[in-house]
Design a protein around this motif. Structure first.
Motif, PDB file in Angstrom:
ATOM      1  N   ILE A   1      -5.824  -7.568   2.516  1.00  0.00           N
ATOM      2  CA  ILE A   1      -4.659  -8.414   2.808  1.00  0.00           C
ATOM      3  C   ILE A   1      -4.040  -7.932   4.116  1.00  0.00           C
ATOM      4  O   ILE A   1      -3.815  -6.736   4.301  1.00  0.00           O
ATOM      5  N   VAL A   2      -3.763  -8.877   5.021  1.00  0.00           N
ATOM      6  CA  VAL A   2      -3.174  -8.540   6.322  1.00  0.00           C
ATOM      7  C   VAL A   2      -2.079  -9.536   6.665  1.00  0.00           C
ATOM      8  O   VAL A   2      -1.819 -10.489   5.920  1.00  0.00           O
ATOM      9  N   LYS A   3      -1.444  -9.309   7.784  1.00  0.00           N
ATOM     10  CA  LYS A   3      -0.393 -10.190   8.297  1.00  0.00           C
ATOM     11  C   LYS A   3      -0.897 -11.634   8.338  1.00  0.00           C
ATOM     12  O   LYS A   3      -2.007 -11.898   8.768  1.00  0.00           O
ATOM     13  N   GLY A   4      -0.061 -12.558   7.863  1.00  0.00           N
ATOM     14  CA  GLY A   4      -0.434 -13.964   7.837  1.00  0.00           C
ATOM     15  C   GLY A   4      -0.976 -14.428   6.502  1.00  0.00           C
ATOM     16  O   GLY A   4      -1.164 -15.636   6.287  1.00  0.00           O
ATOM     17  N   TYR A   5      -1.212 -13.494   5.590  1.00  0.00           N
ATOM     18  CA  TYR A   5      -1.718 -13.851   4.262  1.00  0.00           C
ATOM     19  C   TYR A   5      -0.643 -14.616   3.483  1.00  0.00           C
ATOM     20  O   TYR A   5       0.553 -14.334   3.594  1.00  0.00           O
TER      21      TYR A   5
ATOM     22  N   LYS B   1       5.064 -15.402 -10.033  1.00  0.00           N
ATOM     23  CA  LYS B   1       4.181 -14.577 -10.849  1.00  0.00           C
ATOM     24  C   LYS B   1       3.154 -13.871  -9.968  1.00  0.00           C
ATOM     25  O   LYS B   1       2.910 -12.657 -10.119  1.00  0.00           O
ATOM     26  N   ASN B   2       2.559 -14.608  -9.033  1.00  0.00           N
ATOM     27  CA  ASN B   2       1.568 -14.010  -8.139  1.00  0.00           C
ATOM     28  C   ASN B   2       2.204 -13.002  -7.193  1.00  0.00           C
ATOM     29  O   ASN B   2       1.618 -11.954  -6.899  1.00  0.00           O
ATOM     30  N   LEU B   3       3.413 -13.283  -6.724  1.00  0.00           N
ATOM     31  CA  LEU B   3       4.099 -12.346  -5.837  1.00  0.00           C
ATOM     32  C   LEU B   3       4.469 -11.059  -6.559  1.00  0.00           C
ATOM     33  O   LEU B   3       4.408  -9.970  -5.988  1.00  0.00           O
ATOM     34  N   ALA B   4       4.848 -11.194  -7.827  1.00  0.00           N
ATOM     35  CA  ALA B   4       5.166 -10.004  -8.624  1.00  0.00           C
ATOM     36  C   ALA B   4       3.926  -9.125  -8.784  1.00  0.00           C
ATOM     37  O   ALA B   4       4.002  -7.887  -8.706  1.00  0.00           O
ATOM     38  N   THR B   5       2.776  -9.765  -8.996  1.00  0.00           N
ATOM     39  CA  THR B   5       1.525  -9.015  -9.130  1.00  0.00           C
ATOM     40  C   THR B   5       1.162  -8.323  -7.819  1.00  0.00           C
ATOM     41  O   THR B   5       0.774  -7.151  -7.808  1.00  0.00           O
ATOM     42  N   LEU B   6       1.304  -9.041  -6.715  1.00  0.00           N
ATOM     43  CA  LEU B   6       0.994  -8.445  -5.414  1.00  0.00           C
ATOM     44  C   LEU B   6       1.911  -7.265  -5.105  1.00  0.00           C
ATOM     45  O   LEU B   6       1.478  -6.255  -4.538  1.00  0.00           O
ATOM     46  N   HIS B   7       3.179  -7.386  -5.490  1.00  0.00           N
ATOM     47  CA  HIS B   7       4.112  -6.266  -5.260  1.00  0.00           C
ATOM     48  C   HIS B   7       3.724  -5.067  -6.123  1.00  0.00           C
ATOM     49  O   HIS B   7       3.789  -3.913  -5.658  1.00  0.00           O
ATOM     50  N   GLU B   8       3.299  -5.330  -7.347  1.00  0.00           N
ATOM     51  CA  GLU B   8       2.818  -4.251  -8.216  1.00  0.00           C
ATOM     52  C   GLU B   8       1.599  -3.581  -7.578  1.00  0.00           C
ATOM     53  O   GLU B   8       1.489  -2.349  -7.562  1.00  0.00           O
ATOM     54  N   TRP B   9       0.683  -4.388  -7.058  1.00  0.00           N
ATOM     55  CA  TRP B   9      -0.504  -3.841  -6.398  1.00  0.00           C
ATOM     56  C   TRP B   9      -0.115  -2.999  -5.179  1.00  0.00           C
ATOM     57  O   TRP B   9      -0.693  -1.945  -4.942  1.00  0.00           O
ATOM     58  N   TYR B  10       0.854  -3.502  -4.430  1.00  0.00           N
ATOM     59  CA  TYR B  10       1.294  -2.770  -3.240  1.00  0.00           C
ATOM     60  C   TYR B  10       1.857  -1.405  -3.633  1.00  0.00           C
ATOM     61  O   TYR B  10       1.537  -0.377  -3.008  1.00  0.00           O
ATOM     62  N   GLN B  11       2.685  -1.382  -4.658  1.00  0.00           N
ATOM     63  CA  GLN B  11       3.287  -0.126  -5.096  1.00  0.00           C
ATOM     64  C   GLN B  11       2.246   0.872  -5.580  1.00  0.00           C
ATOM     65  O   GLN B  11       2.421   2.085  -5.432  1.00  0.00           O
ATOM     66  N   LYS B  12       1.158   0.354  -6.158  1.00  0.00           N
ATOM     67  CA  LYS B  12       0.115   1.228  -6.690  1.00  0.00           C
ATOM     68  C   LYS B  12      -0.977   1.537  -5.670  1.00  0.00           C
ATOM     69  O   LYS B  12      -1.948   2.238  -5.987  1.00  0.00           O
TER      70      LYS B  12
ATOM     71  N   ARG C   1      -0.820  -0.291   3.026  1.00  0.00           N
ATOM     72  CA  ARG C   1       0.600  -0.032   3.245  1.00  0.00           C
ATOM     73  C   ARG C   1       1.157  -0.796   4.441  1.00  0.00           C
ATOM     74  O   ARG C   1       2.347  -1.122   4.472  1.00  0.00           O
ATOM     75  N   ASP C   2       0.303  -1.084   5.419  1.00  0.00           N
ATOM     76  CA  ASP C   2       0.757  -1.790   6.613  1.00  0.00           C
ATOM     77  C   ASP C   2       0.364  -3.270   6.587  1.00  0.00           C
ATOM     78  O   ASP C   2       0.292  -3.914   7.637  1.00  0.00           O
ATOM     79  N   ALA C   3       0.135  -3.817   5.407  1.00  0.00           N
ATOM     80  CA  ALA C   3      -0.369  -5.186   5.289  1.00  0.00           C
ATOM     81  C   ALA C   3       0.502  -6.208   6.017  1.00  0.00           C
ATOM     82  O   ALA C   3      -0.005  -7.168   6.601  1.00  0.00           O
ATOM     83  N   ALA C   4       1.807  -6.025   6.000  1.00  0.00           N
ATOM     84  CA  ALA C   4       2.716  -7.008   6.594  1.00  0.00           C
ATOM     85  C   ALA C   4       2.630  -7.064   8.111  1.00  0.00           C
ATOM     86  O   ALA C   4       3.044  -8.056   8.722  1.00  0.00           O
ATOM     87  N   THR C   5       2.079  -6.029   8.711  1.00  0.00           N
ATOM     88  CA  THR C   5       1.992  -5.987  10.177  1.00  0.00           C
ATOM     89  C   THR C   5       0.557  -5.834  10.678  1.00  0.00           C
ATOM     90  O   THR C   5       0.304  -5.989  11.881  1.00  0.00           O
ATOM     91  N   SER C   6      -0.365  -5.567   9.796  1.00  0.00           N
ATOM     92  CA  SER C   6      -1.741  -5.270  10.200  1.00  0.00           C
ATOM     93  C   SER C   6      -2.505  -6.517  10.629  1.00  0.00           C
ATOM     94  O   SER C   6      -2.369  -7.592  10.037  1.00  0.00           O
ATOM     95  N   THR C   7      -3.320  -6.354  11.661  1.00  0.00           N
ATOM     96  CA  THR C   7      -4.229  -7.422  12.092  1.00  0.00           C
ATOM     97  C   THR C   7      -5.683  -6.978  11.936  1.00  0.00           C
ATOM     98  O   THR C   7      -6.584  -7.494  12.587  1.00  0.00           O
TER      99      THR C   7
ATOM    100  N   SER D   1       8.231 -14.086   5.547  1.00  0.00           N
ATOM    101  CA  SER D   1       6.956 -14.506   4.970  1.00  0.00           C
ATOM    102  C   SER D   1       5.973 -13.367   4.763  1.00  0.00           C
ATOM    103  O   SER D   1       5.396 -13.210   3.677  1.00  0.00           O
ATOM    104  N   ASP D   2       5.773 -12.555   5.782  1.00  0.00           N
ATOM    105  CA  ASP D   2       4.767 -11.499   5.672  1.00  0.00           C
ATOM    106  C   ASP D   2       5.144 -10.419   4.665  1.00  0.00           C
ATOM    107  O   ASP D   2       4.287  -9.963   3.897  1.00  0.00           O
ATOM    108  N   ILE D   3       6.399 -10.021   4.643  1.00  0.00           N
ATOM    109  CA  ILE D   3       6.770  -8.952   3.707  1.00  0.00           C
ATOM    110  C   ILE D   3       6.754  -9.444   2.263  1.00  0.00           C
ATOM    111  O   ILE D   3       6.516  -8.667   1.333  1.00  0.00           O
ATOM    112  N   ILE D   4       6.982 -10.745   2.067  1.00  0.00           N
ATOM    113  CA  ILE D   4       6.940 -11.287   0.706  1.00  0.00           C
ATOM    114  C   ILE D   4       5.496 -11.521   0.261  1.00  0.00           C
ATOM    115  O   ILE D   4       5.077 -11.076  -0.810  1.00  0.00           O
ATOM    116  N   ASN D   5       4.714 -12.211   1.104  1.00  0.00           N
ATOM    117  CA  ASN D   5       3.377 -12.633   0.691  1.00  0.00           C
ATOM    118  C   ASN D   5       2.373 -11.499   0.578  1.00  0.00           C
ATOM    119  O   ASN D   5       1.388 -11.619  -0.155  1.00  0.00           O
ATOM    120  N   THR D   6       2.587 -10.427   1.292  1.00  0.00           N
ATOM    121  CA  THR D   6       1.668  -9.292   1.188  1.00  0.00           C
ATOM    122  C   THR D   6       2.024  -8.356   0.045  1.00  0.00           C
ATOM    123  O   THR D   6       1.301  -7.390  -0.206  1.00  0.00           O
TER     124      THR D   6
END
Length: 489
Positions: A202-206, A245-256, A261-267, A445-450
């Motif tokens: 997952i990267v920026k723009g996802y 629901k999907n965003l909650a799962t992605l946030h759980e994945w991010y925390q774990k 870690r840099d998904a919101a800014t990574s290209t 958008s990026d910080i939420i969707n990633t």
């Protein structure tokens, strides 16, 4: 467009070797064409082909069997420059004959393109008849056609793709996966087995999956409608249960640590061919023959895919690859004749998509149109099928079975049209609100969707700013236009 498809597209077309000022239409070509012929210019995004001279000799020979006085000249522009240069061409009144459309709906509404409706009926009726009717619904604006679609994936579906090399190596079971939620155990297992590789690419723009919903203004704007038509209200996708629901799962994945870690800014480019990822979401359609296109992009290395969305024939898919004519073109008739030839002559499209017979490919069963690629089939020796012409006229690799072709045709027949197919709202009066909304989305958008940010409090902040930006005003206008669109169907 999926990650891998854009990667293929980057090697699919050709690049403009001249300056924009030299990209206008001419009655003759500077590359050996006869001044007695009408030269039709075609602008395409992509990289240069190393075999373009030989390819165009074959293509033009075939075109001239049907239209003796017409010659096609492709003028390529790099992917990175195409959007900007296309806009300049439109605003400057460049009389291009054919160009790969950018922002089709908006530019058609502004009057930048020639009306092709009668031209297609008169000069490309065969090509018109061979294209899925959903395409014509998806590109028709106020009863007129301004773009000629590429008959390829008239519907698409999202798949959660797992790296088969790793599922085999670490014995990770993904049999029951049908959503992000049911993929969590697999992500955990891979993270434990191989902590050196990011589980999810997952990267920026996802954008998080919103199965069953269309974005009439693109997913850069927070407005969606139900593809099934059961719900006819314009909604904010970030308020939908499935999205949260999907965003909650992605946030759980991010925390774990399952998401970078840099998904919101990574290209970072997570190539399908490389084993730098465990899971990713890809988009496929009927002409991808199940997982065949993904496997080809993987170089034959194994994958396991799980469908996570229901397919619909949509406006987005209908407008994925269109060719338009400038209203200032002096060769509109000849441009449409070229489109007719590309979309009906098998030798033309197969030469453009597969390359030169005997160098890039050869027949394994000519009667059945089965081929295999040769060592010469490399980047920059072919154009992408998805953006060239009628895919039904393409030869298929001998690895594609008759059953897969039957399944392709049956899936196209069985897939429903989205309720909003052909809906192209006009919001010219709301440019200020749309600009303000876009600014808000660029912040969130990026910080939420990633999965980087906790979705609920972040969405609440975003929604408050969207309201101030004019979301309600735009939603009201969208709703009014959508109601009228549905009533007219």
């Amino acid at each position: 467009m999926s990650m891998w498809r854009k990667g293929l597209a980057l090697s699919a077309a050709a690049v403009c070797a001249v300056t924009l000022a030299a990209c206008g239409n001419n009655s003759s070509s500077g590359s050996g064409s006869s001044s007695k012929k009408v030269v039709v210019t075609m602008y395409r995004p992509g990289d240069p082909l190393t075999n373009s001279t030989e390819m165009m000799k074959i293509v033009n020979k075939e075109i001239q069997k049907q239209y003796p006085n017409v010659e096609l000249q492709i003028k390529p522009i790099s992917w990175g420059d195409y959007g900007q240069k296309f806009s300049v061409m439109l605003t400057s009144g460049d009389g291009f004959d054919l160009a790969f459309a950018n922002s089709y709906s908006a530019n058609a509404q502004k009057g930048g393109f020639a009306d092709m409706t009668e031209l297609i009926k008169k000069y490309a009726s065969k090509a018109y008849d061979e294209i899925d009717p959903a395409y014509w619904k998806g590109v028709t604006l106020d009863g007129k056609i301004y773009g000629f679609p590429t008959n390829a994936n008239v519907f698409s579906q999202e798949k959660l793709v797992f790296n088969g090399t790793f599922t085999d190596k670490y014995n990770i079971n993904v049999d029951n996966v049908d959503s992000l939620q049911t993929a969590t155990d697999a992500m955990a297992a891979f993270k434990k087995a191989d902590p050196s590789i990011n589980p999810m690419a997952i990267v920026k723009g996802y954008h998080a999956p919103t199965p069953g919903w269309s974005y009439p203004l693109s997913n850069g704007y927070p407005f969606v409608v139900d593809q099934s038509g059961k719900d006819t209200k314009v909604q904010n996708p970030y308020n939908l249960d499935i999205m949260r629901k999907n965003l909650a799962t992605l946030h759980e994945w991010y925390q774990k640590g399952y998401v970078p870690r840099d998904a919101a800014t990574s290209t970072t480019q997570y190539s399908l061919a490389d084993d730098t990822w465990f899971g990713r979401i890809e988009t496929t359609g009927p002409f991808d023959y199940g997982d065949t296109a993904i496997l080809n992009a993987r170089g034959g290395k194994p994958v396991v895919t799980k469908q996570i969305s229901q397919p619909y024939k949509s406006t987005a898919d209908a407008q994925m690859a269109l060719y338009v004519i400038s209203k200032s073109s002096k060769h509109k008739k000849e441009a449409v004749e070229v489109l007719n030839a590309i979309n009906t002559n098998k030798k033309i499209i197969n030469t453009m998509v597969w390359g030169i017979e005997g160098k890039q490919w050869e027949f394994t069963d000519k009667a059945k149109g089965k081929i295999k690629t040769l060592p010469g089939y490399k980047q920059n020796t072919y154009y992408g099928a998805w953006m060239t012409g009628n895919n039904r006229n393409l030869y298929t690799l001998d690895s594609v079975t008759d059953k897969q072709i039957e399944e392709r045709d049956q899936s196209i027949k069985d897939t429903s049209e989205a309720a909003d197919l052909g809906f192209m709202p006009n919001l010219d009066k709301y440019k200020t609100e749309l600009t303000n909304i876009a600014n808000v989305m660029s912040k969130y958008s990026d910080i939420i969707n990633t999965g980087t940010a906790d979705p609920v409090p972040t969405i609440n902040k975003m929604n408050a700013e969207l309201k101030t930006a004019g979301w309600d005003t735009v939603a009201k206008e969208l709703q009014s236009q959508y109601d009228k669109f549905l009533a007219a169907k």
